[in-house]
Motif scaffolding. Structure first.
Motif, PDB file in Angstrom:
ATOM      1  N   GLY A  32      -4.348  25.671   3.951  1.00  0.00           N
ATOM      2  CA  GLY A  32      -3.115  25.548   3.167  1.00  0.00           C
ATOM      3  C   GLY A  32      -2.285  24.312   3.434  1.00  0.00           C
ATOM      4  O   GLY A  32      -1.113  24.262   3.049  1.00  0.00           O
ATOM      5  N   ALA A  33      -2.841  23.292   4.079  1.00  0.00           N
ATOM      6  CA  ALA A  33      -2.081  22.072   4.346  1.00  0.00           C
ATOM      7  C   ALA A  33      -1.734  21.370   3.035  1.00  0.00           C
ATOM      8  O   ALA A  33      -2.465  21.453   2.049  1.00  0.00           O
ATOM      9  CB  ALA A  33      -2.889  21.135   5.241  1.00  0.00           C
ATOM     10  N   ASP A  34      -0.589  20.668   3.042  1.00  0.00           N
ATOM     11  CA  ASP A  34      -0.204  19.915   1.855  1.00  0.00           C
ATOM     12  C   ASP A  34      -0.520  18.435   2.047  1.00  0.00           C
ATOM     13  O   ASP A  34      -1.028  18.018   3.088  1.00  0.00           O
ATOM     14  CB  ASP A  34       1.277  20.150   1.521  1.00  0.00           C
ATOM     15  N   VAL A  35      -0.218  17.644   1.033  1.00  0.00           N
ATOM     16  CA  VAL A  35      -0.547  16.207   1.032  1.00  0.00           C
ATOM     17  C   VAL A  35       0.078  15.502   2.223  1.00  0.00           C
ATOM     18  O   VAL A  35      -0.578  14.715   2.916  1.00  0.00           O
ATOM     19  CB  VAL A  35      -0.096  15.556  -0.308  1.00  0.00           C
ATOM     20  N   ASP A  36       1.347  15.774   2.494  1.00  0.00           N
ATOM     21  CA  ASP A  36       2.037  15.095   3.596  1.00  0.00           C
ATOM     22  C   ASP A  36       1.382  15.404   4.944  1.00  0.00           C
ATOM     23  O   ASP A  36       1.228  14.514   5.782  1.00  0.00           O
ATOM     24  CB  ASP A  36       3.518  15.489   3.623  1.00  0.00           C
ATOM     25  N   GLU A  37       0.985  16.647   5.155  1.00  0.00           N
ATOM     26  CA  GLU A  37       0.321  17.004   6.415  1.00  0.00           C
ATOM     27  C   GLU A  37      -1.001  16.264   6.568  1.00  0.00           C
ATOM     28  O   GLU A  37      -1.329  15.775   7.655  1.00  0.00           O
ATOM     29  CB  GLU A  37       0.069  18.517   6.473  1.00  0.00           C
ATOM     30  N   LEU A  38      -1.772  16.198   5.484  1.00  0.00           N
ATOM     31  CA  LEU A  38      -3.059  15.489   5.544  1.00  0.00           C
ATOM     32  C   LEU A  38      -2.854  14.008   5.835  1.00  0.00           C
ATOM     33  O   LEU A  38      -3.608  13.406   6.610  1.00  0.00           O
ATOM     34  CB  LEU A  38      -3.834  15.659   4.237  1.00  0.00           C
ATOM     35  N   MET A  39      -1.859  13.435   5.205  1.00  0.00           N
ATOM     36  CA  MET A  39      -1.585  12.003   5.417  1.00  0.00           C
ATOM     37  C   MET A  39      -1.192  11.747   6.877  1.00  0.00           C
ATOM     38  O   MET A  39      -1.657  10.790   7.494  1.00  0.00           O
ATOM     39  CB  MET A  39      -0.485  11.524   4.468  1.00  0.00           C
ATOM     40  N   THR A  40      -0.378  12.630   7.418  1.00  0.00           N
ATOM     41  CA  THR A  40       0.115  12.453   8.785  1.00  0.00           C
ATOM     42  C   THR A  40      -0.965  12.757   9.817  1.00  0.00           C
ATOM     43  O   THR A  40      -1.246  11.947  10.697  1.00  0.00           O
ATOM     44  CB  THR A  40       1.336  13.361   9.042  1.00  0.00           C
ATOM     45  N   ALA A  77      -5.787  12.385   0.081  1.00  0.00           N
ATOM     46  CA  ALA A  77      -5.254  13.706   0.409  1.00  0.00           C
ATOM     47  C   ALA A  77      -5.118  14.544  -0.860  1.00  0.00           C
ATOM     48  O   ALA A  77      -5.491  15.722  -0.889  1.00  0.00           O
ATOM     49  CB  ALA A  77      -3.907  13.566   1.119  1.00  0.00           C
ATOM     50  N   GLU A  78      -4.588  13.938  -1.924  1.00  0.00           N
ATOM     51  CA  GLU A  78      -4.446  14.655  -3.204  1.00  0.00           C
ATOM     52  C   GLU A  78      -5.809  15.059  -3.751  1.00  0.00           C
ATOM     53  O   GLU A  78      -5.982  16.162  -4.284  1.00  0.00           O
ATOM     54  CB  GLU A  78      -3.697  13.782  -4.214  1.00  0.00           C
ATOM     55  N   MET A  79      -6.779  14.163  -3.615  1.00  0.00           N
ATOM     56  CA  MET A  79      -8.122  14.454  -4.124  1.00  0.00           C
ATOM     57  C   MET A  79      -8.749  15.631  -3.362  1.00  0.00           C
ATOM     58  O   MET A  79      -9.361  16.514  -3.961  1.00  0.00           O
ATOM     59  CB  MET A  79      -9.018  13.207  -3.998  1.00  0.00           C
ATOM     60  N   LEU A  80      -8.609  15.649  -2.039  1.00  0.00           N
ATOM     61  CA  LEU A  80      -9.161  16.758  -1.253  1.00  0.00           C
ATOM     62  C   LEU A  80      -8.533  18.088  -1.662  1.00  0.00           C
ATOM     63  O   LEU A  80      -9.229  19.093  -1.819  1.00  0.00           O
ATOM     64  CB  LEU A  80      -8.931  16.516   0.245  1.00  0.00           C
ATOM     65  N   ILE A  81      -7.234  18.091  -1.879  1.00  0.00           N
ATOM     66  CA  ILE A  81      -6.555  19.328  -2.295  1.00  0.00           C
ATOM     67  C   ILE A  81      -7.025  19.741  -3.678  1.00  0.00           C
ATOM     68  O   ILE A  81      -7.309  20.922  -3.925  1.00  0.00           O
ATOM     69  CB  ILE A  81      -5.016  19.147  -2.233  1.00  0.00           C
ATOM     70  N   ALA A  82      -7.143  18.780  -4.582  1.00  0.00           N
ATOM     71  CA  ALA A  82      -7.602  19.087  -5.942  1.00  0.00           C
ATOM     72  C   ALA A  82      -9.030  19.634  -5.920  1.00  0.00           C
ATOM     73  O   ALA A  82      -9.341  20.599  -6.627  1.00  0.00           O
ATOM     74  CB  ALA A  82      -7.517  17.838  -6.819  1.00  0.00           C
ATOM     75  N   MET A  83      -9.890  19.047  -5.122  1.00  0.00           N
ATOM     76  CA  MET A  83     -11.273  19.523  -5.027  1.00  0.00           C
ATOM     77  C   MET A  83     -11.312  20.936  -4.456  1.00  0.00           C
ATOM     78  O   MET A  83     -12.072  21.781  -4.924  1.00  0.00           O
ATOM     79  CB  MET A  83     -12.118  18.574  -4.144  1.00  0.00           C
ATOM     80  N   HIS A  84     -10.483  21.211  -3.478  1.00  0.00           N
ATOM     81  CA  HIS A  84     -10.442  22.535  -2.871  1.00  0.00           C
ATOM     82  C   HIS A  84      -9.991  23.560  -3.910  1.00  0.00           C
ATOM     83  O   HIS A  84     -10.579  24.644  -4.029  1.00  0.00           O
ATOM     84  CB  HIS A  84      -9.507  22.552  -1.662  1.00  0.00           C
ATOM     85  N   LYS A  85      -8.956  23.205  -4.676  1.00  0.00           N
ATOM     86  CA  LYS A  85      -8.467  24.121  -5.721  1.00  0.00           C
ATOM     87  C   LYS A  85      -9.545  24.386  -6.762  1.00  0.00           C
ATOM     88  O   LYS A  85      -9.734  25.512  -7.189  1.00  0.00           O
ATOM     89  CB  LYS A  85      -7.193  23.566  -6.374  1.00  0.00           C
ATOM     90  N   ARG A  86     -10.240  23.301  -7.167  1.00  0.00           N
ATOM     91  CA  ARG A  86     -11.292  23.434  -8.182  1.00  0.00           C
ATOM     92  C   ARG A  86     -12.427  24.322  -7.656  1.00  0.00           C
ATOM     93  O   ARG A  86     -12.940  25.189  -8.338  1.00  0.00           O
ATOM     94  CB  ARG A  86     -11.840  22.067  -8.574  1.00  0.00           C
TER      95      ARG A  86
END
Length: 120
Positions: A88-96, A105-114
């Protein structure tokens, strides 16, 4: 005196035969030595070739290992980032935490959602 001369002639003949035998033995020994030397040079050449081949193989393996070591930290970061996204990490956590650019980071989250949607 003739018997003495005759004895000396026999002795000279014996000595000449011994010289001939010794010369023949020396010639054979020299030929064997030359043959052995040629054989040793061939073996040495083969060993040099094998050594060079092994050195090239070792260098190639070292290069591959070095490349693997350089790639490994990135792979670990992406594996960690994927686990964080699953948790459940968000973009900011991944970046940090994973030092990822925002787009990755956005792409990884989008792929996970898909992937989550297609699994359900």
């Amino acid at each position: 005196m003739t018997t003495q001369l005759s004895g000396l002639e026999v002795l000279i003949n014996d000595l000449q035969q011994e010289i001939f035998k010794t010369t023949d033995s020396v010639d054979k020994y020299q030929q064997q030595t030359k043959d052995w030397q040629v054989e040793q040079e061939q073996v040495s050449g083969q060993l040099t070739h094998r050594t060079n081949t092994l050195k090239e193989s070792i260098k190639s393996l070292q290069d591959e290992f070095s490349n693997f070591q350089h790639q490994q930290p990135e792979d670990k970061l992406y594996s960690r980032a994927q686990k964080m996204v699953q948790l459940g990490a968000d973009v900011d956590e991944l970046m940090t935490e994973c030092q990822l650019p925002k787009i990755e980071a956005e792409m990884l989250i989008a792929m996970h959602k898909r992937n989550s949607k297609s699994s359900n």
